[in-house]
Design a protein around this motif. Structure first.
Motif, PDB file in Angstrom:
ATOM      1  N   MET A  58       0.770  -1.213  -0.126  1.00 22.37           N
ATOM      2  CA  MET A  58       0.000   0.057  -0.156  1.00 22.37           C
ATOM      3  C   MET A  58       0.996   1.134  -0.024  1.00 22.37           C
ATOM      4  SD  MET A  58      -3.204   0.930   2.223  1.00 22.37           S
ATOM      5  CE  MET A  58      -4.216  -0.909   2.089  1.00 22.37           C
ATOM      6  N   ALA A  59       2.003   1.302   0.657  1.00 23.29           N
ATOM      7  CA  ALA A  59       2.863   2.391   0.875  1.00 23.29           C
ATOM      8  C   ALA A  59       3.514   2.837  -0.697  1.00 23.29           C
ATOM      9  CB  ALA A  59       3.988   2.127   1.587  1.00 23.29           C
ATOM     10  N   HIS A  60       3.630   1.704  -1.580  1.00 25.32           N
ATOM     11  CA  HIS A  60       3.840   2.106  -2.851  1.00 25.32           C
ATOM     12  C   HIS A  60       2.876   2.562  -3.596  1.00 25.32           C
ATOM     13  CE1 HIS A  60       7.424  -0.551  -2.020  1.00 25.32           C
ATOM     14  NE2 HIS A  60       8.114   0.216  -2.624  1.00 25.32           N
ATOM     15  N   LYS A  61       1.453   2.123  -3.427  1.00 22.73           N
ATOM     16  CA  LYS A  61       0.412   2.648  -4.341  1.00 22.73           C
ATOM     17  C   LYS A  61      -0.031   4.106  -3.953  1.00 22.73           C
ATOM     18  CE  LYS A  61      -1.712  -1.935  -5.005  1.00 22.73           C
ATOM     19  NZ  LYS A  61      -2.789  -2.907  -4.596  1.00 22.73           N
ATOM     20  N   VAL A  62       0.116   4.230  -2.534  1.00 22.66           N
ATOM     21  CA  VAL A  62      -0.327   5.425  -2.192  1.00 22.66           C
ATOM     22  C   VAL A  62       0.648   6.612  -1.845  1.00 22.66           C
ATOM     23  CG1 VAL A  62      -1.707   6.566  -0.079  1.00 22.66           C
ATOM     24  CG2 VAL A  62      -2.260   4.465  -0.652  1.00 22.66           C
ATOM     25  N   LEU A  63       1.717   6.162  -1.631  1.00 22.72           N
ATOM     26  CA  LEU A  63       2.837   7.235  -1.527  1.00 22.72           C
ATOM     27  C   LEU A  63       2.417   8.437  -0.382  1.00 22.72           C
ATOM     28  CD1 LEU A  63       4.502   7.493  -5.040  1.00 22.72           C
ATOM     29  CD2 LEU A  63       5.145   6.249  -3.124  1.00 22.72           C
ATOM     30  N   PRO A  64       1.957   7.881   0.652  1.00 26.56           N
ATOM     31  CA  PRO A  64       1.416   8.655   1.824  1.00 26.56           C
ATOM     32  C   PRO A  64       2.300   9.945   2.186  1.00 26.56           C
ATOM     33  CG  PRO A  64       2.143   6.827   2.725  1.00 26.56           C
ATOM     34  CD  PRO A  64       2.539   6.720   1.262  1.00 26.56           C
ATOM     35  N   SER A  65       1.790  11.083   2.829  1.00 22.15           N
ATOM     36  CA  SER A  65       2.429  12.063   3.330  1.00 22.15           C
ATOM     37  C   SER A  65       3.297  11.484   4.663  1.00 22.15           C
ATOM     38  CB  SER A  65       1.594  13.136   3.904  1.00 22.15           C
ATOM     39  OG  SER A  65       0.935  13.616   2.652  1.00 22.15           O
ATOM     40  N   PHE A  66       2.792  10.566   5.452  1.00 19.80           N
ATOM     41  CA  PHE A  66       3.494   9.772   6.567  1.00 19.80           C
ATOM     42  C   PHE A  66       2.841   8.310   6.683  1.00 19.80           C
ATOM     43  CE2 PHE A  66      -0.072  12.178   8.384  1.00 19.80           C
ATOM     44  CZ  PHE A  66      -0.521  11.507   9.335  1.00 19.80           C
ATOM     45  N   ILE A  67       3.893   7.898   7.358  1.00 22.00           N
ATOM     46  CA  ILE A  67       3.088   6.433   7.670  1.00 22.00           C
ATOM     47  C   ILE A  67       3.300   6.319   9.184  1.00 22.00           C
ATOM     48  CG2 ILE A  67       4.024   3.909   7.427  1.00 22.00           C
ATOM     49  CD1 ILE A  67       5.326   4.639   4.713  1.00 22.00           C
ATOM     50  N   MET A  68       2.282   5.700   9.831  1.00 20.24           N
ATOM     51  CA  MET A  68       2.324   5.073  11.070  1.00 20.24           C
ATOM     52  C   MET A  68       2.096   3.626  11.223  1.00 20.24           C
ATOM     53  SD  MET A  68      -0.535   7.899  12.580  1.00 20.24           S
ATOM     54  CE  MET A  68      -1.864   7.438  11.402  1.00 20.24           C
ATOM     55  N   MET A  69       2.935   3.216  11.865  1.00 11.46           N
ATOM     56  CA  MET A  69       2.768   1.586  12.253  1.00 11.46           C
ATOM     57  C   MET A  69       3.201   1.350  13.529  1.00 11.46           C
ATOM     58  SD  MET A  69       6.457   0.818  10.499  1.00 11.46           S
ATOM     59  CE  MET A  69       6.849  -0.770  11.194  1.00 11.46           C
ATOM     60  N   ASP A  70       2.609  -0.006  13.799  1.00 10.55           N
ATOM     61  CA  ASP A  70       2.943  -0.743  14.987  1.00 10.55           C
ATOM     62  C   ASP A  70       4.201  -1.453  14.992  1.00 10.55           C
ATOM     63  OD1 ASP A  70       2.675  -1.805  17.598  1.00 10.55           O
ATOM     64  OD2 ASP A  70       0.948  -3.395  17.126  1.00 10.55           O
ATOM     65  N   MET A  71       4.504  -2.117  15.837  1.00 14.60           N
ATOM     66  CA  MET A  71       6.071  -2.925  15.656  1.00 14.60           C
ATOM     67  C   MET A  71       5.645  -4.426  15.747  1.00 14.60           C
ATOM     68  SD  MET A  71       8.475  -0.760  14.968  1.00 14.60           S
ATOM     69  CE  MET A  71      10.261  -1.843  15.321  1.00 14.60           C
ATOM     70  N   GLU A  72       4.641  -4.775  16.119  1.00 14.54           N
ATOM     71  CA  GLU A  72       4.245  -6.212  16.308  1.00 14.54           C
ATOM     72  C   GLU A  72       2.949  -6.465  15.444  1.00 14.54           C
ATOM     73  OE1 GLU A  72       5.763  -8.212  18.319  1.00 14.54           O
ATOM     74  OE2 GLU A  72       6.903  -6.458  18.978  1.00 14.54           O
TER      75      GLU A  72
END
Length: 119
Positions: free
Chosen positions: A39-53
């Motif tokens: 999804m990051a490649h499709k959207v190219l968002p302004s920022f990414i939030m993510m969990d580590m688990e």
């Protein structure tokens, strides 16, 4: 502005969807690390939030992939985790993380962070 949230917990996903909607951010949600990568490649968002688990890929692996990719390495990364000691287990700061927020995250804290990132 568009953002990507990579999180497998449905309650956390819904909460973040509400917060981001209130803050005027279009939020894309991925439930696994590999889904987030795609999804990051499709959207190219302004920022990414993510969990580590996550169920299919640990956060450390995903952080390394995101920062090694020429299309994605410039995107600010925010870790949102329940693990109070995450930055002692994994050096997330050397992997390009700009902020680490501990769950539960407040909407006001997110609003302040977005104002800093995107004045």
């Amino acid at each position: 502005m568009e953002a990507l949230y990579i999180e497998d917990n449905l309650i956390e996903q819904r909460l973040m969807m509400l917060y981001m909607g209130d803050l005027g951010v279009k939020l894309h949600i991925a439930g696994t690390g590999s889904e987030g990568w795609t999804m990051a490649h499709k959207v190219l968002p302004s920022f990414i939030m993510m969990d580590m688990e996550m169920p299919d890929m640990d956060g450390e692996t995903l952080l390394k992939l995101l920062k090694a990719d020429h299309q994605l390495r410039h995107i600010p990364l925010i870790v949102i985790t329940a693990d109070l000691l995450i930055d002692r287990k994994v050096n997330i700061w050397d992997m390009g993380v700009i902020e680490c927020l501990i769950k539960p995250v407040s909407k006001s804290r997110l609003a302040d962070l977005l104002k800093q990132l995107f004045p």
